[in-house]
Design an enzyme around this catalytic site. Sequence first.
Site, PDB file in Angstrom:
ATOM      1  N   TYR A  60       0.968  -1.166  -0.054  1.00  0.00           N
ATOM      2  CA  TYR A  60       0.099   0.052   0.130  1.00  0.00           C
ATOM      3  C   TYR A  60       1.019   1.297  -0.009  1.00  0.00           C
ATOM      4  O   TYR A  60       1.284   1.600   1.026  1.00  0.00           O
ATOM      5  CB  TYR A  60      -1.118   0.046   1.106  1.00  0.00           C
ATOM      6  CG  TYR A  60      -1.904  -1.052   1.234  1.00  0.00           C
ATOM      7  CD1 TYR A  60      -2.306  -1.587   0.204  1.00  0.00           C
ATOM      8  CD2 TYR A  60      -2.778  -1.189   2.490  1.00  0.00           C
ATOM      9  CE1 TYR A  60      -3.220  -2.787   0.128  1.00  0.00           C
ATOM     10  CE2 TYR A  60      -3.667  -2.229   2.232  1.00  0.00           C
ATOM     11  CZ  TYR A  60      -3.815  -3.074   1.179  1.00  0.00           C
ATOM     12  OH  TYR A  60      -5.089  -4.004   1.187  1.00  0.00           O
ATOM     13  N   LEU A 213     -17.451  -0.245   1.505  1.00  0.00           N
ATOM     14  CA  LEU A 213     -17.983   1.130   1.021  1.00  0.00           C
ATOM     15  C   LEU A 213     -18.125   1.263  -0.549  1.00  0.00           C
ATOM     16  O   LEU A 213     -17.954   2.342  -0.984  1.00  0.00           O
ATOM     17  CB  LEU A 213     -17.417   2.225   1.837  1.00  0.00           C
ATOM     18  CG  LEU A 213     -17.268   2.304   3.291  1.00  0.00           C
ATOM     19  CD1 LEU A 213     -16.525   3.287   3.766  1.00  0.00           C
ATOM     20  CD2 LEU A 213     -18.677   2.220   3.875  1.00  0.00           C
ATOM     21  N   GLY A 214     -17.854   0.180  -1.186  1.00  0.00           N
ATOM     22  CA  GLY A 214     -17.892   0.300  -2.606  1.00  0.00           C
ATOM     23  C   GLY A 214     -16.548   0.771  -3.151  1.00  0.00           C
ATOM     24  O   GLY A 214     -16.550   1.083  -4.193  1.00  0.00           O
ATOM     25  N   GLY A 216     -15.229   3.263  -2.833  1.00  0.00           N
ATOM     26  CA  GLY A 216     -15.149   4.643  -3.241  1.00  0.00           C
ATOM     27  C   GLY A 216     -16.017   4.934  -4.536  1.00  0.00           C
ATOM     28  O   GLY A 216     -16.151   6.035  -5.202  1.00  0.00           O
TER      29      GLY A 216
HETATM   30  N1  LIG Z   1      -7.360  -8.114   0.409  1.00  0.00           N
HETATM   31  C1  LIG Z   1      -7.448  -7.408  -0.575  1.00  0.00           C
HETATM   32  O1  LIG Z   1      -7.540  -7.737  -1.889  1.00  0.00           O
HETATM   33  C2  LIG Z   1      -7.706  -6.006  -0.200  1.00  0.00           C
HETATM   34  C3  LIG Z   1      -8.317  -5.181  -1.576  1.00  0.00           C
HETATM   35  C4  LIG Z   1      -8.541  -3.845  -1.430  1.00  0.00           C
HETATM   36  C5  LIG Z   1      -8.690  -3.316  -0.144  1.00  0.00           C
HETATM   37  N2  LIG Z   1      -8.454  -4.221   0.979  1.00  0.00           N
HETATM   38  C6  LIG Z   1      -8.362  -3.572   2.519  1.00  0.00           C
HETATM   39  O2  LIG Z   1      -9.619  -3.036   2.743  1.00  0.00           O
HETATM   40  C7  LIG Z   1      -9.733  -1.666   3.038  1.00  0.00           C
HETATM   41  C8  LIG Z   1     -10.849  -1.102   2.544  1.00  0.00           C
HETATM   42  O3  LIG Z   1     -11.053  -1.123   1.207  1.00  0.00           O
HETATM   43  P1  LIG Z   1     -11.167   0.094   0.299  1.00  0.00           P
HETATM   44  O4  LIG Z   1     -10.489   1.009   0.644  1.00  0.00           O
HETATM   45  O5  LIG Z   1     -11.012  -0.576  -1.131  1.00  0.00           O
HETATM   46  O6  LIG Z   1     -12.774   0.137  -0.137  1.00  0.00           O
HETATM   47  P2  LIG Z   1     -13.724   0.793   0.933  1.00  0.00           P
HETATM   48  O7  LIG Z   1     -13.756   0.826   2.314  1.00  0.00           O
HETATM   49  O8  LIG Z   1     -15.022   0.325   0.511  1.00  0.00           O
HETATM   50  O9  LIG Z   1     -14.207   2.182   0.266  1.00  0.00           O
HETATM   51  C9  LIG Z   1     -12.838   3.343   0.649  1.00  0.00           C
HETATM   52  C10 LIG Z   1     -13.224   4.485  -0.186  1.00  0.00           C
HETATM   53  O10 LIG Z   1     -14.477   5.195   0.069  1.00  0.00           O
HETATM   54  C11 LIG Z   1     -14.221   6.366   0.396  1.00  0.00           C
HETATM   55  N3  LIG Z   1     -14.886   6.587   1.777  1.00  0.00           N
HETATM   56  C12 LIG Z   1     -14.635   6.071   2.924  1.00  0.00           C
HETATM   57  N4  LIG Z   1     -15.217   6.611   3.830  1.00  0.00           N
HETATM   58  C13 LIG Z   1     -16.323   7.010   3.201  1.00  0.00           C
HETATM   59  C14 LIG Z   1     -17.547   7.888   3.773  1.00  0.00           C
HETATM   60  N5  LIG Z   1     -17.980   7.820   4.940  1.00  0.00           N
HETATM   61  N6  LIG Z   1     -18.492   8.427   2.948  1.00  0.00           N
HETATM   62  C15 LIG Z   1     -18.045   8.261   1.486  1.00  0.00           C
HETATM   63  N7  LIG Z   1     -16.923   8.033   1.276  1.00  0.00           N
HETATM   64  C16 LIG Z   1     -16.080   7.195   1.974  1.00  0.00           C
HETATM   65  C17 LIG Z   1     -12.661   6.516   0.451  1.00  0.00           C
HETATM   66  O11 LIG Z   1     -12.283   7.830   0.217  1.00  0.00           O
HETATM   67  P3  LIG Z   1     -11.673   8.860   1.292  1.00  0.00           P
HETATM   68  O12 LIG Z   1     -10.272   8.239   1.615  1.00  0.00           O
HETATM   69  O13 LIG Z   1     -11.693   9.995   0.590  1.00  0.00           O
HETATM   70  O14 LIG Z   1     -12.814   9.034   2.651  1.00  0.00           O
HETATM   71  C18 LIG Z   1     -12.142   5.515  -0.488  1.00  0.00           C
HETATM   72  O15 LIG Z   1     -12.222   6.112  -1.829  1.00  0.00           O
HETATM   73  C19 LIG Z   1      -8.442  -1.148   2.556  1.00  0.00           C
HETATM   74  O16 LIG Z   1      -7.864  -0.011   3.168  1.00  0.00           O
HETATM   75  C20 LIG Z   1      -7.523  -2.374   2.461  1.00  0.00           C
HETATM   76  O17 LIG Z   1      -6.603  -2.171   3.866  1.00  0.00           O
HETATM   77  C21 LIG Z   1      -7.851  -5.302   0.841  1.00  0.00           C
END
Ligand SMILES: NC(=O)c1ccc[n+]([C@@H]2O[C@H](COP(=O)([O-])OP(=O)(O)OC[C@H]3O[C@@H](n4cnc5c(N)ncnc54)[C@H](OP(=O)(O)O)[C@@H]3O)[C@@H](O)[C@H]2O)c1
Length: 283
Positions: A60, A213-214, A216
Amino acid sequence: MNPGTFAIGGDLTVDRIGFGAMRLARNGMDATPRDPETARAVLRRAVELGVDHIDTADFYRGPDGTVRANDLIRQALFPYPAGLVIATKVGPVFGPDGPTQGTADDIRPAVEANLEALGVDRLDLVYLRIGWRTPPQGESLRDRFEVLAAMREEGLIRHLGVSNVDEAHLSEAHGIAPVAAIQNLFDPTDAAETALADRAAGEGIAFVPFGGLGSGRGSARDEGYAAVARRHGATVAQVALAHALALSPNILAIPGTGSLAHLEENLAARSLTLTPEDLAALR
Ligand SMILES: NC(=O)c1ccc[n+]([C@@H]2O[C@H](COP(=O)([O-])OP(=O)(O)OC[C@H]3O[C@@H](n4cnc5c(N)ncnc54)[C@H](OP(=O)(O)O)[C@@H]3O)[C@@H](O)[C@H]2O)c1
């Protein structure tokens, strides 16, 4: 009502809403870098607000690879507060064009890189991450997971997890060493995913959906979440988190954000309790 805690591996007790660190250095693969000072402030605020489970990875990083989530975590939080669980993952290898899938030979150096960057003698939870978002059906994880199992025996890792896996992968891993957590892109309407989450619940394994959260980009479920959100004076993100947590007590959320406002909003979902009617409408 606070969704409470879950003991990963039976002994690492964490609040069921944690924090995903992938968005700290940049908000998505094509995005511009984020300000490291803001990222460190988000991490400190997360811990102030009771976050005790941070999900990270050595891969990351910001666009040029120099700003790494693990460095930001250490800079912001070391010495780590008692009880903070930092989960990391290995499998992909970071190259000039970003991460690619590694082999068994890449596992030990990747674990060592995480130990060094985070400044710890033992990692709390290390996932073997295979595939990209979806399970690579039929692919064996044996060679890679055996390296992790050996490092656990050496005392360098407390618990092991697997990521982007199906039931066959879980069985293969479990035959090598105990699996404490599964991290998958979870769709509650997908029968195979639901069966995997149910099996995890039955076996005391944490199920840690990412992208709750989709990622983003919004989710096909947002319209349903919005209707429930209006009834509670909540936000779509809060309903999405509360919904995931309501599905099973072994589910842990790791919403990813680099924004202080979103962090606070996401953690406020702890006090959102969905009614049976809400849950029926979200099915
Ligand atoms: N194992 C795997 O293959 C894998 C893959 C992907 C992710 N992950 C892990 O899972 C975690 C979460 O996944 P993710 O970051 O892809 O997806 P997520 O949590 O579904 O979405 C994060 C996105 O949503 C936005 N967001 C966050 N809080 C929000 C809110 N309250 N209102 C509106 N938008 C919001 C963030 O933007 P802002 O930053 O601007 O809030 C960012 O663009 C990652 O941090 C990582 O640790 C693991």
